[in-house]
Design an enzyme around this catalytic site. Structure first.
Site, mmCIF file in Angstrom:
data_model
loop_
_atom_site.group_PDB
_atom_site.id
_atom_site.type_symbol
_atom_site.label_atom_id
_atom_site.label_comp_id
_atom_site.label_asym_id
_atom_site.label_seq_id
_atom_site.Cartn_x
_atom_site.Cartn_y
_atom_site.Cartn_z
ATOM 1 N N ASN A 136 0.937 -1.133 0.047
ATOM 2 C CA ASN A 136 -0.204 -0.274 -0.121
ATOM 3 C C ASN A 136 0.961 1.409 0.054
ATOM 4 O OD1 ASN A 136 1.024 0.028 2.500
ATOM 5 N ND2 ASN A 136 -1.034 -0.046 3.571
ATOM 6 N N HIS A 138 3.297 1.957 2.173
ATOM 7 C CA HIS A 138 3.912 2.530 3.651
ATOM 8 C C HIS A 138 5.392 2.026 3.601
ATOM 9 C CE1 HIS A 138 3.185 -1.637 5.920
ATOM 10 N NE2 HIS A 138 4.230 -1.542 5.207
#
Ligand code: PGA
Length: 246
Positions: A136, A138
């Protein structure tokens, strides 16, 4: 920014280890920012081998890890404290007193975050910060959100992160839902960054991080603004980036 494309996971790990070894030879008392997850394990194995052969030493090194689950005891074999001892610290000549990981049992996470940032600040910025990247986007456990978080803080893990990390646990229910992570601001104080990514699952987010706009919805995109970034990819992780720019 320098991007290296290695053939496969092993070559990516080798290249990452070479970059760290070069630093340790030039600066034996370097401050290393370290990461957990599946990606850096091969690089740590290479560093252990180099240390065993006497090519590098960790005797004067200090280390600062990105993050830790919360709450979790150091003795829990799912803690990042345990991971670091198991995958690196127990096998090299580092002084364990010089290794730092956010306290997964802190009574007060805000105070823990502040103290951790002060420790990192006292190094003048780590010499190199190792990063993986989540599917995602991160880095550390800075999950996609509306603002870049400047400081070390408590975070609720994204559903995607919990799903991705479930492979390390017996079931998804066992994955912790909270963590303490260095903030984006803390990460950006590093003098240099070494981000590793491997496998086709990372290909879309690698392209997004490097070619997309800088946004806290893709936390790793902030690295476009850092002055000394090395990205080491294997061919699978580089595939979408390369097909876009070729
Ligand atoms: P991974 O995790 O190395 O296990 O893919 C990377 C990350 O979440 O930062």
């Amino acid at each position: 920014m320098t991007i290296y494309v290695a053939k496969n996971y092993d070559e990516m790990s080798q290249k990452g280890a070479e970059i760290i070894a070069e630093l340790l030879k030039a600066k034996p008392d370097a401050a290393l920012g370290l990461a957990t997850g599946g990606t850096p394990v091969g690089m740590y194995k290479e560093l252990i081998e180099m240390n065993k052969k006497g090519e590098i030493s960790f005797k004067e090194v200090s280390s600062y890890n990105l993050d830790e689950y919360y709450p979790i005891e150091k003795t829990n074999d799912q803690s990042y404290d345990y991971f670091m001892r198991d995958n690196l610290f127990n096998h090299v000549d580092i002084d364990i007193k010089n290794t730092h990981i956010p306290n997964g049992m802190a009574a007060d996470c805000a105070a823990e975050g502040k103290a951790y940032d002060e420790l990192v600040r006292a190094t003048g910025g780590v010499d190199i910060q190792v990063l993986g990247i989540g599917g995602n986007g991160h880095i550390g456990f800075n999950e996609p959100c509306d603002v870049f978080d400047p400081i070390t803080h408590q975070v609720t893990l994204d559903e995607r992160t919990i799903k991705d990390n479930a492979r390390f646990f017996n079931s998804i229910e066992e994955v912790p839902t909270q963590a303490i992570t260095m903030g984006i601001g803390t990460i950006m104080t590093a003098k240099s960054i070494l981000l590793l990514a491997s496998g086709k699952g990372k290909a879309p987010i690698v392209k997004e991080m490097l070619l997309g706009k800088v946004t806290p919805q893709v936390p790793a995109s902030i690295l476009q603004f850092h002055k000394d970034v090395k990205i080491v990819l294997d061919e699978e992780a580089a595939a979408e980036l390369l097909s876009e720019i070729e």
